[in-house]
Design a protein around this motif. Sequence first.
Motif, short mmCIF file in Angstrom:
data_model
loop_
_atom_site.label_atom_id
_atom_site.label_comp_id
_atom_site.label_asym_id
_atom_site.label_seq_id
_atom_site.Cartn_x
_atom_site.Cartn_y
_atom_site.Cartn_z
N LEU A 233 -0.15 4.09 0.75
CA LEU A 233 -0.73 5.07 1.67
C LEU A 233 -0.39 4.80 3.14
CD1 LEU A 233 -4.28 5.25 0.02
CD2 LEU A 233 -2.39 6.86 -0.26
N HIS A 234 0.07 3.62 3.43
CA HIS A 234 0.51 3.37 4.81
C HIS A 234 1.74 2.46 4.77
CE1 HIS A 234 -1.52 -0.60 4.62
NE2 HIS A 234 -0.82 -0.89 5.70
N CYS B 24 -5.09 -0.25 5.79
CA CYS B 24 -5.50 1.04 6.38
C CYS B 24 -6.97 1.35 6.12
CB CYS B 24 -4.61 2.17 5.86
SG CYS B 24 -4.65 2.40 4.07
N CYS C 78 0.83 -1.20 0.00
CA CYS C 78 0.00 0.00 0.00
C CYS C 78 0.87 1.26 0.00
CB CYS C 78 -0.91 0.00 1.23
SG CYS C 78 -1.86 1.52 1.35
N CYS D 41 -7.61 -0.87 0.37
CA CYS D 41 -6.50 -1.40 1.15
C CYS D 41 -7.04 -2.06 2.42
CB CYS D 41 -5.52 -0.30 1.53
SG CYS D 41 -4.23 -0.90 2.64
ZN LIG Z 1 -3.11 1.00 3.17
#
Ligand SMILES: [Zn+2]
Length: 330
Positions: free
Chosen positions: A40-41, A62, A38, A59
Amino acid sequence: MGEDLEKLKQRFSLLDYLRQQNWVARPAGHGSEFVGLCPLHRDTRPSFYVNARKNLFYCHGCGQGGDLLRFIQLSRQLSFRQSLAYLQQHEAASADPAAVLEHAAAFYQQQLDRYPEALHYLKQRGLHDLALIKELRIGYAPGGSLRRHLTAQGYSCDLLQRLGLLDSQGHDAFYRRVVFSCCQGGRVINLYGRSIAAAFAHRFLPGSKGGLYGWEQVQQCPEVILVEGLFDYAVLWQAGFRHVTCSLGTHLNTYQFQQRCDRPRTIYLTFDVDANGSGQQASQQLADRLRARGISTRRVLLTDGHDPNSFFVQGGDARQFQSLLEAAQP
Ligand SMILES: [Zn+2]
Protein backbone atom coordinates in the motif's frame (compact mmCIF):
# COMPACT_ATOMS: atom_id res chain seq x y z
CA MET A 1 -26.20 -8.99 5.55
CA GLY A 2 -23.88 -8.79 8.57
CA GLU A 3 -23.78 -12.54 9.01
CA ASP A 4 -23.33 -13.19 5.27
CA LEU A 5 -20.52 -10.69 5.23
CA GLU A 6 -18.76 -12.47 8.07
CA LYS A 7 -19.11 -15.78 6.26
CA LEU A 8 -17.80 -14.30 3.03
CA LYS A 9 -14.76 -12.91 4.84
CA GLN A 10 -14.15 -16.22 6.58
CA ARG A 11 -14.14 -18.07 3.27
CA PHE A 12 -11.20 -15.98 2.14
CA SER A 13 -7.80 -16.08 3.62
CA LEU A 14 -6.16 -12.66 3.52
CA LEU A 15 -2.79 -14.37 3.25
CA ASP A 16 -3.89 -16.46 0.22
CA TYR A 17 -5.31 -13.37 -1.41
CA LEU A 18 -2.07 -11.43 -0.91
CA ARG A 19 -0.03 -14.31 -2.27
CA GLN A 20 -2.22 -14.41 -5.35
CA GLN A 21 -1.27 -10.78 -5.80
CA ASN A 22 2.37 -11.92 -5.63
CA TRP A 23 3.01 -10.62 -2.13
CA VAL A 24 6.22 -12.18 -0.86
CA ALA A 25 6.38 -12.79 2.87
CA ARG A 26 8.36 -14.59 5.53
CA PRO A 27 7.20 -15.87 8.90
CA ALA A 28 7.55 -13.22 11.57
CA GLY A 29 8.45 -15.21 14.63
CA HIS A 30 5.13 -16.60 15.78
CA GLY A 31 3.38 -19.33 13.84
CA SER A 32 0.59 -17.31 12.30
CA GLU A 33 2.37 -14.00 11.62
CA PHE A 34 3.98 -13.04 8.34
CA VAL A 35 5.85 -9.97 7.24
CA GLY A 36 6.75 -8.48 3.88
CA LEU A 37 6.97 -5.23 1.92
CA CYS A 38 3.80 -3.16 2.14
CA PRO A 39 1.70 -3.25 -1.04
CA LEU A 40 0.00 0.00 0.00
CA HIS A 41 2.95 2.34 0.23
CA ARG A 42 6.50 2.58 -1.12
CA ASP A 43 8.17 0.29 1.35
CA THR A 44 11.89 -0.39 1.51
CA ARG A 45 12.02 -2.44 4.69
CA PRO A 46 9.32 -5.08 5.33
CA SER A 47 6.77 -3.39 7.56
CA PHE A 48 3.53 -5.05 6.48
CA TYR A 49 2.36 -7.72 8.95
CA VAL A 50 -0.35 -10.29 8.41
CA ASN A 51 -1.88 -12.36 11.14
CA ALA A 52 -3.14 -15.42 9.27
CA ARG A 53 -5.19 -16.73 12.19
CA LYS A 54 -7.03 -13.47 12.79
CA ASN A 55 -7.12 -12.71 9.04
CA LEU A 56 -5.90 -9.16 9.67
CA PHE A 57 -3.06 -6.94 8.46
CA TYR A 58 -1.21 -3.95 9.88
CA CYS A 59 1.52 -1.82 8.35
CA HIS A 60 3.99 -0.04 10.64
CA GLY A 61 5.05 2.20 7.76
CA CYS A 62 1.79 3.76 6.62
CA GLY A 63 -0.32 2.84 9.61
CA GLN A 64 -3.04 1.10 7.58
CA GLY A 65 -4.67 -2.01 8.90
CA GLY A 66 -7.78 -4.13 8.81
CA ASP A 67 -9.29 -7.16 7.15
CA LEU A 68 -9.38 -8.42 3.58
CA LEU A 69 -12.20 -6.10 2.53
CA ARG A 70 -10.32 -3.14 3.95
CA PHE A 71 -7.23 -4.23 2.03
CA ILE A 72 -9.20 -4.47 -1.22
CA GLN A 73 -10.68 -1.03 -0.60
CA LEU A 74 -7.24 0.50 -0.10
CA SER A 75 -5.30 -1.39 -2.75
CA ARG A 76 -7.92 -1.06 -5.48
CA GLN A 77 -9.30 2.29 -4.34
CA LEU A 78 -12.84 0.97 -4.14
CA SER A 79 -15.72 1.85 -1.85
CA PHE A 80 -16.82 -0.69 0.73
CA ARG A 81 -19.72 -1.73 -1.49
CA GLN A 82 -17.49 -2.06 -4.56
CA SER A 83 -14.95 -4.12 -2.61
CA LEU A 84 -17.71 -6.44 -1.53
CA ALA A 85 -18.83 -6.88 -5.16
CA TYR A 86 -15.21 -7.43 -6.17
CA LEU A 87 -14.77 -10.14 -3.57
CA GLN A 88 -17.97 -11.88 -4.59
CA GLN A 89 -16.91 -11.82 -8.23
CA HIS A 90 -13.50 -13.08 -7.20
CA GLU A 91 -15.19 -15.95 -5.40
CA ALA A 92 -17.35 -16.87 -8.40
CA ALA A 93 -14.26 -16.81 -10.59
CA SER A 94 -12.34 -19.06 -8.21
CA ALA A 95 -15.12 -21.60 -8.08
CA ASP A 96 -15.83 -22.42 -11.72
CA PRO A 97 -13.16 -24.55 -13.43
CA ALA A 98 -14.72 -24.16 -16.89
CA ALA A 99 -14.48 -20.37 -16.58
CA VAL A 100 -10.79 -20.62 -15.69
CA LEU A 101 -10.06 -22.95 -18.61
CA GLU A 102 -11.98 -20.60 -20.88
CA HIS A 103 -9.78 -17.72 -19.69
CA ALA A 104 -6.64 -19.80 -20.19
CA ALA A 105 -7.73 -20.82 -23.69
CA ALA A 106 -8.51 -17.21 -24.62
CA PHE A 107 -5.13 -16.10 -23.29
CA TYR A 108 -3.32 -18.76 -25.33
CA GLN A 109 -5.22 -17.70 -28.45
CA GLN A 110 -4.09 -14.11 -27.96
CA GLN A 111 -0.47 -15.26 -27.71
CA LEU A 112 -0.42 -17.16 -31.00
CA ASP A 113 0.12 -14.15 -33.27
CA ARG A 114 2.95 -12.87 -31.10
CA TYR A 115 5.17 -15.92 -31.50
CA PRO A 116 6.39 -16.55 -35.05
CA GLU A 117 7.77 -19.95 -33.97
CA ALA A 118 4.23 -21.11 -33.17
CA LEU A 119 2.85 -20.06 -36.55
CA HIS A 120 5.89 -21.61 -38.19
CA TYR A 121 5.16 -24.89 -36.41
CA LEU A 122 1.53 -24.82 -37.54
CA LYS A 123 2.67 -24.23 -41.10
CA GLN A 124 4.99 -27.22 -40.84
CA ARG A 125 2.02 -29.28 -39.74
CA GLY A 126 0.15 -28.14 -42.83
CA LEU A 127 -1.97 -25.42 -41.21
CA HIS A 128 -1.65 -22.09 -42.96
CA ASP A 129 -5.21 -20.74 -43.06
CA LEU A 130 -5.22 -18.07 -40.33
CA ALA A 131 -9.01 -17.72 -40.37
CA LEU A 132 -9.35 -21.44 -39.80
CA ILE A 133 -6.77 -21.39 -36.99
CA LYS A 134 -8.90 -18.71 -35.35
CA GLU A 135 -12.12 -20.62 -35.98
CA LEU A 136 -10.67 -23.73 -34.34
CA ARG A 137 -9.48 -21.54 -31.47
CA ILE A 138 -5.93 -22.83 -31.65
CA GLY A 139 -3.59 -21.04 -29.26
CA TYR A 140 0.00 -20.98 -28.08
CA ALA A 141 1.42 -21.38 -24.59
CA PRO A 142 4.80 -19.63 -24.53
CA GLY A 143 5.24 -20.60 -20.87
CA GLY A 144 5.93 -18.29 -17.97
CA SER A 145 3.05 -15.84 -18.43
CA LEU A 146 -0.24 -17.65 -17.79
CA ARG A 147 0.10 -17.60 -14.02
CA ARG A 148 0.55 -13.84 -13.89
CA HIS A 149 -2.36 -13.33 -16.28
CA LEU A 150 -4.82 -15.54 -14.40
CA THR A 151 -3.88 -14.52 -10.87
CA ALA A 152 -4.37 -10.89 -11.92
CA GLN A 153 -7.93 -11.91 -12.80
CA GLY A 154 -8.39 -13.10 -9.25
CA TYR A 155 -7.87 -16.85 -9.67
CA SER A 156 -5.94 -18.48 -6.86
CA CYS A 157 -2.73 -20.40 -7.51
CA ASP A 158 -4.29 -23.24 -5.59
CA LEU A 159 -7.15 -23.51 -8.10
CA LEU A 160 -4.77 -23.22 -11.05
CA GLN A 161 -2.66 -26.01 -9.61
CA ARG A 162 -5.70 -28.20 -9.02
CA LEU A 163 -6.69 -27.75 -12.67
CA GLY A 164 -3.15 -28.60 -13.74
CA LEU A 165 -2.53 -25.22 -15.39
CA LEU A 166 0.34 -24.73 -12.94
CA ASP A 167 2.72 -27.48 -11.85
CA SER A 168 3.48 -28.31 -8.23
CA GLN A 169 6.13 -25.58 -8.11
CA GLY A 170 3.60 -23.02 -9.32
CA HIS A 171 5.05 -22.68 -12.84
CA ASP A 172 3.00 -22.74 -16.05
CA ALA A 173 2.42 -26.38 -16.96
CA PHE A 174 2.28 -25.73 -20.71
CA TYR A 175 5.53 -24.42 -22.05
CA ARG A 176 6.11 -23.80 -25.78
CA ARG A 177 3.04 -25.76 -26.78
CA VAL A 178 0.36 -25.28 -29.39
CA VAL A 179 -2.94 -25.56 -27.53
CA PHE A 180 -6.33 -26.90 -28.59
CA SER A 181 -9.43 -26.58 -26.39
CA CYS A 182 -11.61 -29.63 -25.77
CA CYS A 183 -15.20 -28.50 -25.37
CA GLN A 184 -18.40 -30.09 -24.26
CA GLY A 185 -21.76 -28.37 -24.32
CA GLY A 186 -20.02 -25.15 -25.36
CA ARG A 187 -17.71 -25.18 -22.33
CA VAL A 188 -13.97 -25.79 -22.28
CA ILE A 189 -13.33 -28.93 -20.23
CA ASN A 190 -9.71 -29.65 -21.04
CA LEU A 191 -6.73 -28.35 -22.98
CA TYR A 192 -4.42 -30.31 -25.25
CA GLY A 193 -0.86 -29.10 -25.60
CA ARG A 194 1.43 -30.17 -28.41
CA SER A 195 5.06 -29.26 -27.87
CA ILE A 196 6.61 -27.40 -30.79
CA ALA A 197 9.93 -29.00 -29.85
CA ALA A 198 9.97 -32.61 -30.98
CA ALA A 199 11.42 -33.88 -27.70
CA PHE A 200 8.27 -33.69 -25.57
CA ALA A 201 5.17 -35.86 -25.78
CA HIS A 202 1.81 -34.20 -26.21
CA ARG A 203 -0.29 -33.88 -23.07
CA PHE A 204 -3.66 -32.97 -21.66
CA LEU A 205 -4.49 -31.37 -18.35
CA PRO A 206 -5.53 -33.86 -15.67
CA GLY A 207 -9.21 -34.70 -15.73
CA SER A 208 -11.60 -35.82 -18.42
CA LYS A 209 -10.88 -35.21 -22.09
CA GLY A 210 -14.62 -35.39 -22.59
CA GLY A 211 -16.22 -37.02 -25.59
CA LEU A 212 -15.17 -36.99 -29.21
CA TYR A 213 -13.57 -33.74 -30.28
CA GLY A 214 -15.90 -31.71 -32.48
CA TRP A 215 -18.73 -34.20 -32.04
CA GLU A 216 -21.43 -31.60 -31.48
CA GLN A 217 -20.91 -30.20 -35.00
CA VAL A 218 -21.19 -33.58 -36.75
CA GLN A 219 -23.78 -35.31 -34.62
CA GLN A 220 -26.46 -34.87 -37.29
CA CYS A 221 -24.29 -36.04 -40.20
CA PRO A 222 -25.12 -39.42 -41.78
CA GLU A 223 -21.43 -39.87 -42.64
CA VAL A 224 -18.60 -39.00 -40.29
CA ILE A 225 -14.83 -39.22 -40.70
CA LEU A 226 -13.06 -40.33 -37.53
CA VAL A 227 -9.39 -39.44 -37.01
CA GLU A 228 -6.91 -40.01 -34.18
CA GLY A 229 -5.25 -36.65 -33.80
CA LEU A 230 -6.13 -32.98 -33.68
CA PHE A 231 -3.76 -32.07 -36.49
CA ASP A 232 -5.50 -34.66 -38.67
CA TYR A 233 -8.76 -32.99 -37.74
CA ALA A 234 -7.48 -29.50 -38.48
CA VAL A 235 -6.02 -30.25 -41.92
CA LEU A 236 -9.20 -32.02 -42.98
CA TRP A 237 -11.19 -28.96 -41.98
CA GLN A 238 -8.80 -26.82 -43.94
CA ALA A 239 -9.28 -29.07 -46.98
CA GLY A 240 -13.04 -28.56 -46.71
CA PHE A 241 -14.01 -31.81 -44.93
CA ARG A 242 -16.12 -30.63 -42.04
CA HIS A 243 -17.85 -33.90 -41.14
CA VAL A 244 -14.86 -34.91 -39.04
CA THR A 245 -14.49 -35.89 -35.41
CA CYS A 246 -11.42 -36.86 -33.41
CA SER A 247 -10.98 -39.54 -30.76
CA LEU A 248 -7.75 -38.02 -29.34
CA GLY A 249 -5.91 -41.34 -29.61
CA THR A 250 -6.76 -44.80 -30.89
CA HIS A 251 -8.40 -45.90 -27.68
CA LEU A 252 -11.99 -44.75 -27.34
CA ASN A 253 -13.46 -44.31 -23.90
CA THR A 254 -16.95 -45.69 -23.23
CA TYR A 255 -18.59 -42.32 -23.60
CA GLN A 256 -16.94 -41.67 -26.98
CA PHE A 257 -18.01 -45.09 -28.17
CA GLN A 258 -21.60 -44.50 -27.13
CA GLN A 259 -21.73 -41.10 -28.77
CA ARG A 260 -21.04 -42.78 -32.07
CA CYS A 261 -23.77 -45.35 -31.69
CA ASP A 262 -26.65 -43.00 -31.02
CA ARG A 263 -28.15 -43.40 -34.51
CA PRO A 264 -27.45 -45.23 -37.79
CA ARG A 265 -24.57 -43.65 -39.66
CA THR A 266 -21.48 -44.52 -41.64
CA ILE A 267 -18.13 -43.94 -40.01
CA TYR A 268 -14.95 -43.56 -42.04
CA LEU A 269 -12.15 -44.79 -39.82
CA THR A 270 -9.04 -42.88 -40.77
CA PHE A 271 -6.41 -43.96 -38.28
CA ASP A 272 -2.66 -43.77 -38.78
CA VAL A 273 -0.98 -46.36 -40.93
CA ASP A 274 2.07 -46.81 -38.74
CA ALA A 275 4.89 -49.28 -39.17
CA ASN A 276 3.94 -51.51 -36.24
CA GLY A 277 0.34 -51.72 -37.44
CA SER A 278 -1.12 -50.49 -34.12
CA GLY A 279 -3.33 -47.86 -35.77
CA GLN A 280 -4.77 -50.35 -38.21
CA GLN A 281 -5.24 -52.96 -35.52
CA ALA A 282 -7.14 -50.45 -33.40
CA SER A 283 -9.15 -49.48 -36.45
CA GLN A 284 -10.10 -53.11 -37.15
CA GLN A 285 -11.14 -53.74 -33.54
CA LEU A 286 -13.21 -50.59 -33.46
CA ALA A 287 -14.88 -51.48 -36.76
CA ASP A 288 -15.89 -54.86 -35.31
CA ARG A 289 -17.31 -53.28 -32.15
CA LEU A 290 -19.23 -50.67 -34.11
CA ARG A 291 -20.63 -53.22 -36.53
CA ALA A 292 -21.89 -55.24 -33.59
CA ARG A 293 -23.89 -52.13 -32.64
CA GLY A 294 -25.34 -51.76 -36.14
CA ILE A 295 -23.08 -48.88 -37.22
CA SER A 296 -21.62 -49.23 -40.68
CA THR A 297 -17.91 -48.55 -41.02
CA ARG A 298 -15.44 -47.99 -43.85
CA ARG A 299 -11.70 -48.16 -43.35
CA VAL A 300 -9.85 -45.47 -45.20
CA LEU A 301 -6.47 -46.78 -46.30
CA LEU A 302 -3.73 -44.20 -46.47
CA THR A 303 -0.36 -45.22 -47.82
CA ASP A 304 2.20 -46.73 -45.43
CA GLY A 305 3.53 -44.48 -42.73
CA HIS A 306 0.86 -41.84 -43.21
CA ASP A 307 -1.89 -40.24 -41.21
CA PRO A 308 -4.32 -37.66 -42.64
CA ASN A 309 -2.04 -34.88 -41.44
CA SER A 310 1.08 -36.11 -43.23
CA PHE A 311 -1.04 -37.00 -46.27
CA PHE A 312 -1.90 -33.32 -46.73
CA VAL A 313 1.49 -32.00 -45.57
CA GLN A 314 3.17 -34.07 -48.29
CA GLY A 315 1.05 -32.60 -51.02
CA GLY A 316 -2.14 -34.67 -50.94
CA ASP A 317 -5.20 -32.62 -51.87
CA ALA A 318 -8.93 -32.69 -51.19
CA ARG A 319 -9.73 -34.49 -54.46
CA GLN A 320 -7.26 -37.29 -53.68
CA PHE A 321 -8.59 -37.63 -50.16
CA GLN A 322 -12.12 -37.79 -51.51
CA SER A 323 -11.04 -40.70 -53.77
CA LEU A 324 -9.67 -42.49 -50.70
CA LEU A 325 -13.03 -42.04 -48.95
CA GLU A 326 -14.83 -43.44 -51.97
CA ALA A 327 -12.45 -46.39 -52.16
CA ALA A 328 -12.78 -47.15 -48.44
CA GLN A 329 -13.73 -50.76 -47.75
CA PRO A 330 -16.22 -51.99 -45.15
ZN1 LIG B 1 2.22 0.46 4.40
